[in-house]
Motif scaffolding. Structure first.
Motif, PDB file in Angstrom:
ATOM      1  N   VAL A 120      -4.261   8.859   4.709  1.00 16.69           N
ATOM      2  CA  VAL A 120      -3.383   7.756   4.309  1.00 16.69           C
ATOM      3  C   VAL A 120      -3.623   6.546   5.210  1.00 16.69           C
ATOM      4  O   VAL A 120      -3.719   5.407   4.740  1.00 16.69           O
ATOM      5  CB  VAL A 120      -1.892   8.190   4.370  1.00 16.69           C
ATOM      6  N   ILE A 121      -3.763   6.800   6.507  1.00 19.07           N
ATOM      7  CA  ILE A 121      -3.934   5.681   7.454  1.00 19.07           C
ATOM      8  C   ILE A 121      -5.323   5.057   7.308  1.00 19.07           C
ATOM      9  O   ILE A 121      -5.473   3.828   7.384  1.00 19.07           O
ATOM     10  CB  ILE A 121      -3.696   6.161   8.901  1.00 19.07           C
ATOM     11  N   GLU A 122      -6.323   5.870   7.077  1.00 18.81           N
ATOM     12  CA  GLU A 122      -7.657   5.306   6.866  1.00 18.81           C
ATOM     13  C   GLU A 122      -7.659   4.426   5.616  1.00 18.81           C
ATOM     14  O   GLU A 122      -8.243   3.326   5.614  1.00 18.81           O
ATOM     15  CB  GLU A 122      -8.696   6.428   6.753  1.00 18.81           C
ATOM     16  N   GLY A 123      -6.992   4.891   4.580  1.00 15.01           N
ATOM     17  CA  GLY A 123      -6.889   4.080   3.363  1.00 15.01           C
ATOM     18  C   GLY A 123      -6.143   2.783   3.641  1.00 15.01           C
ATOM     19  O   GLY A 123      -6.508   1.714   3.127  1.00 15.01           O
ATOM     20  N   LEU A 124      -5.113   2.877   4.473  1.00  7.21           N
ATOM     21  CA  LEU A 124      -4.330   1.690   4.820  1.00  7.21           C
ATOM     22  C   LEU A 124      -5.188   0.684   5.582  1.00  7.21           C
ATOM     23  O   LEU A 124      -5.196  -0.513   5.255  1.00  7.21           O
ATOM     24  CB  LEU A 124      -3.112   2.093   5.660  1.00  7.21           C
ATOM     25  N   MET A 125      -5.930   1.168   6.572  1.00  9.08           N
ATOM     26  CA  MET A 125      -6.746   0.246   7.364  1.00  9.08           C
ATOM     27  C   MET A 125      -7.839  -0.384   6.492  1.00  9.08           C
ATOM     28  O   MET A 125      -8.124  -1.576   6.619  1.00  9.08           O
ATOM     29  CB  MET A 125      -7.366   0.972   8.564  1.00  9.08           C
ATOM     30  N   ALA A 126      -8.425   0.428   5.627  1.00  6.60           N
ATOM     31  CA  ALA A 126      -9.457  -0.108   4.739  1.00  6.60           C
ATOM     32  C   ALA A 126      -8.877  -1.205   3.851  1.00  6.60           C
ATOM     33  O   ALA A 126      -9.507  -2.248   3.626  1.00  6.60           O
ATOM     34  CB  ALA A 126     -10.054   1.016   3.899  1.00  6.60           C
ATOM     35  N   TYR A 131       0.835  -1.207   0.000  1.00  2.00           N
ATOM     36  CA  TYR A 131       0.000   0.000   0.000  1.00  2.00           C
ATOM     37  C   TYR A 131       0.869   1.256   0.000  1.00  2.00           C
ATOM     38  O   TYR A 131       0.676   2.172  -0.803  1.00  2.00           O
ATOM     39  CB  TYR A 131      -0.909  -0.025   1.223  1.00  2.00           C
ATOM     40  N   LEU A 132       1.862   1.291   0.886  1.00  2.00           N
ATOM     41  CA  LEU A 132       2.686   2.488   0.998  1.00  2.00           C
ATOM     42  C   LEU A 132       3.613   2.625  -0.203  1.00  2.00           C
ATOM     43  O   LEU A 132       3.885   3.735  -0.671  1.00  2.00           O
ATOM     44  CB  LEU A 132       3.470   2.482   2.313  1.00  2.00           C
ATOM     45  N   LYS A 188     -13.102  -8.132   5.753  1.00  2.00           N
ATOM     46  CA  LYS A 188     -14.298  -7.431   6.214  1.00  2.00           C
ATOM     47  C   LYS A 188     -14.246  -6.010   5.680  1.00  2.00           C
ATOM     48  O   LYS A 188     -13.190  -5.509   5.308  1.00  2.00           O
ATOM     49  CB  LYS A 188     -14.349  -7.380   7.743  1.00  2.00           C
ATOM     50  N   LYS A 189     -15.399  -5.396   5.669  1.00  2.00           N
ATOM     51  CA  LYS A 189     -15.490  -3.995   5.246  1.00  2.00           C
ATOM     52  C   LYS A 189     -15.309  -3.116   6.467  1.00  2.00           C
ATOM     53  O   LYS A 189     -15.785  -3.438   7.552  1.00  2.00           O
ATOM     54  CB  LYS A 189     -16.874  -3.736   4.637  1.00  2.00           C
ATOM     55  N   VAL A 190     -14.621  -2.023   6.300  1.00  2.00           N
ATOM     56  CA  VAL A 190     -14.559  -1.056   7.372  1.00  2.00           C
ATOM     57  C   VAL A 190     -14.892   0.304   6.777  1.00  2.00           C
ATOM     58  O   VAL A 190     -14.475   0.623   5.665  1.00  2.00           O
ATOM     59  CB  VAL A 190     -13.183  -1.093   8.069  1.00  2.00           C
ATOM     60  N   THR A 191     -15.726   1.044   7.487  1.00  2.00           N
ATOM     61  CA  THR A 191     -16.220   2.304   6.943  1.00  2.00           C
ATOM     62  C   THR A 191     -15.247   3.432   7.232  1.00  2.00           C
ATOM     63  O   THR A 191     -14.877   3.647   8.394  1.00  2.00           O
ATOM     64  CB  THR A 191     -17.588   2.658   7.564  1.00  2.00           C
ATOM     65  N   ILE A 192     -14.829   4.128   6.181  1.00  2.00           N
ATOM     66  CA  ILE A 192     -14.014   5.318   6.375  1.00  2.00           C
ATOM     67  C   ILE A 192     -14.771   6.517   5.815  1.00  2.00           C
ATOM     68  O   ILE A 192     -15.622   6.337   4.930  1.00  2.00           O
ATOM     69  CB  ILE A 192     -12.621   5.177   5.719  1.00  2.00           C
ATOM     70  N   PRO A 193     -14.502   7.711   6.287  1.00  2.00           N
ATOM     71  CA  PRO A 193     -13.550   8.057   7.348  1.00  2.00           C
ATOM     72  C   PRO A 193     -14.018   7.602   8.726  1.00  2.00           C
ATOM     73  O   PRO A 193     -15.198   7.404   8.953  1.00  2.00           O
ATOM     74  CB  PRO A 193     -13.492   9.590   7.278  1.00  2.00           C
ATOM     75  N   PHE A 194     -13.041   7.443   9.629  1.00  2.00           N
ATOM     76  CA  PHE A 194     -13.355   7.097  11.013  1.00  2.00           C
ATOM     77  C   PHE A 194     -13.837   8.343  11.747  1.00  2.00           C
ATOM     78  O   PHE A 194     -13.368   9.442  11.468  1.00  2.00           O
ATOM     79  CB  PHE A 194     -12.113   6.560  11.736  1.00  2.00           C
ATOM     80  N   PRO A 195     -14.771   8.167  12.675  1.00  2.00           N
ATOM     81  CA  PRO A 195     -15.218   9.330  13.448  1.00  2.00           C
ATOM     82  C   PRO A 195     -14.075   9.933  14.271  1.00  2.00           C
ATOM     83  O   PRO A 195     -13.145   9.213  14.647  1.00  2.00           O
ATOM     84  CB  PRO A 195     -16.300   8.750  14.371  1.00  2.00           C
ATOM     85  N   ARG A 196     -14.162  11.225  14.493  1.00  2.00           N
ATOM     86  CA  ARG A 196     -13.143  11.886  15.310  1.00  2.00           C
ATOM     87  C   ARG A 196     -13.788  12.406  16.579  1.00  2.00           C
ATOM     88  O   ARG A 196     -14.912  12.892  16.560  1.00  2.00           O
ATOM     89  CB  ARG A 196     -12.523  13.066  14.547  1.00  2.00           C
TER      90      ARG A 196
END
Length: 489
Positions: free
Chosen positions: A156-162, A60-61, A171-179
């Motif tokens: 970048v990190i949200e894209g990485l986790m997704a 990814y990176l 599994k699916k993970v919803t981005i962006p993450f809440p702040r």
RNA sequence: GGGGCCGUAGCUCAAUUGGUUAGAGUACCAGACUGUCGAUCUGGAUGUUGCGGGUUCGAGUCCCGUCGGCCUCGCCA
């Protein structure tokens, strides 16, 4: 399978435990014979899973043009932060290297050097006491970028986790993450890594109970403390012993007691209702959104104790009452951290994150005047109530860096002694930069729904920081000590 | 540095209130049986109850110390 001939390549003694997924063997024995433990299919799956996560991070990176640069393991001891592991220098008798707590300064130097997208999956060392979630050496996914702000790193990190979830976890993970802001996290959850899988928020009732005659509450409020509590929904049937147990539980965190009210048809009942006028009781019930059958629990103390007691109590009740959905992955960012907090013991300010974190530009004018009100450009990634990692936009001018050092009690002279190379580097047109580091061991542990990072580390240490397989650390030959100019006390 | 839990056969555990010869399952060994795949049957061997001291007529059990493992507070920028 049908065999025509059989050749024995090697014989095996009877192993000390059964090599099977379900073996329920003491960790001590597993660690001593780790080569057998790691043969178990479940362990092979875990380490393979870890490998795939790391591969995905690299792919990814790499695709985003990040460059993997190695940084030294033998480096310089720095003040602040955790205790360093030291390595004596034979060539420079009496001097020591330190193993890195993180590659923090090197990655900043790389930004100055024009490698504007750096990453590394790197071992870090901290000589502190161990926990189930904490090993003396651990692995970080470390990254840094130039010409960025908070949102760039977060994206970048949200894209990485997704990507990790899609490719490895499945599994699916919803981005962006809440702040959530630090302030809100501390107010509603009592900690800076809130578990948002369930509600049960902490509420402040100081202003309400001020109108009571309950001395414990009044004294606490009058001496600068506070009264806050949680609504243990549906726990109104708790026995005296159950509540005593909860009291003992919060006692571990310094709480001197636990005030409780049961919510019944007629209103709040407790051994202490006589100290509370009816309208105060009613306001309490309303404020806590309490319904019949609930149990209200309050801690009165200084902020730090209330936060910790209620944060832990909330988690304790959440697990005990099984109101946490353990099948989900709940990510969030905690933002707007303060830059400093005040260390009562040392009577000085300390960096909440680390001394290279940039203050918010709006707060620069009050840096010296009201340091505790200065916001940091820092952000933590939290998964299911566990801090997965944190980062910040860094200071990139020598002037600001020196101002922060001074506030931390590091005068210009000692700053140059300890961080001269950084201050010098910042002089040569250092770009604005920032980054983050994620704990790989923790991430893998959480994604596999385990609770001990030793389950995803091939050769972990015991709580006394020893390796039961190799027997490290061990005594060394006197000649080795002599060469290093070391005499044991 | 503080608090807590644990240590009994190779492994996982049991052993009444301090009471005779410390048991079970599994693993191991031998034999029987068997187209095996967690086989089954019969038999067998296996203990410095972590270690050292103490109390007691008597200690796996109680006390002190020590070693080791785990959890936790402090600590972990």
């Amino acid at each position: 399978m049908y065999a025509d001939t059989v050749e024995i390549l090697n014989r095996s003694e009877t192993p000390p435990f059964e090599i099977a997924d379900e073996n329920n063997v003491a960790l001590e024995l597993r660690l001593k014979h780790r080569y057998l433990d790691l043969r178990r299919p479940v362990m092979q799956k875990r380490l393979t899973f870890r490998h795939k996560i790391c591969q995905t991070v690299r792919e990814y990176l790499d695709r985003l043009n990040f460059v993997d640069v190695e940084t030294p393991v033998l480096t310089k001891s720095t003040p602040e932060g955790a205790r360093d592991y030291l390595v004596p220098s034979r060539i420079n008798l009496g001097k020591f290297y330190a193993l890195p707590q993180s590659p923090q300064l090197f990655k900043q130097i790389l930004m100055v050097a024009g490698y504007d997208r750096y990453f590394q999956i790197v071992r870090c060392f901290r000589d502190e006491d161990l926990r189930a979630q904490r090993q003396p050496e651990f692995t970080q996914m470390d990254m840094e970028m130039s010409f960025v702000d908070e949102n760039d790193i977060i994206q970048v990190i949200e894209g990485l986790m997704a990507t990790i979830f899609e490719k490895v976890v499945g599994k699916k993970v919803t981005i962006p993450f809440p702040r959530i802001t630090y302030k809100e996290a501390m107010a509603s959850y009592g900690c800076d890594a809130p578990d948002l899988r369930f509600d049960m928020k902490i509420k402040d009732v100081s202003d309400i109970v001020r109108a009571s005659n309950f001395k414990v509450f009044l004294d606490t409020i009058n001496t600068g403390g506070q009264v806050r509590g949680i609504n243990a929904v549906g726990c109104g049937n708790y026995s005296r012993k159950d509540i005593d147990d909860l009291t003992a539980f919060v006692g571990q965190f310094g709480a001197k007691g636990l005030a409780w009210f049961k919510v019944e048809e007629s209103g709040l009942t407790s051994s202490i209702t006589k100290f509370f006028p009816a309208d105060v009781l009613e306001k309490l019930q309303q404020h806590m959104h309490a319904k019949k059958g609930d149990l209200l629990l309050f801690v009165a103390d200084k902020t730090r104790v209330v936060n910790q007691s209620l944060a832990q109590l909330r988690l304790h009740l959440g697990h005990k009452n099984k109101i946490i959905d353990t099948t989900i992955f709940n990510f969030s960012w905690v933002v707007d951290f303060p830059l400093f907090d005040y260390n009562e013991d040392l009577k000085r300010y300390e960096a909440l994150h680390h001394p290279f974190t940039s203050p918010h530009p709006d707060d620069l004018p009050i840096l010296e005047g009201k340091p505790l009100e200065v916001k940091a450009r820092a952000y933590d990634l939290v998964l299911n109530g566990v801090e997965l990692g944190g980062g910040s936009i860094r200071i990139h001018t020598p002037e600001t860096q020196k101002r922060v050092f001074r506030l931390l009690g590091i005068d210009d002279e000692s700053a140059y002694l300890k961080f001269g190379f950084l201050l010098d580097a910042l002089k040569y047109g250092a770009p604005p930069h920032g980054g983050i580091a994620l704990g790989v061991d923790r991430m893998v542990t959480l994604l596999l729904q385990l609770d001990d990072i030793r389950e995803v580390i091939a050769f972990p240490k015991t709580q006394k920081a020893t390796c039961l397989m190799t027997n490290a650390p061990s005594e060394v030959d006197p000649q080795q000590l002599k060469e290093l100019g070391i005499r044991l006390a």
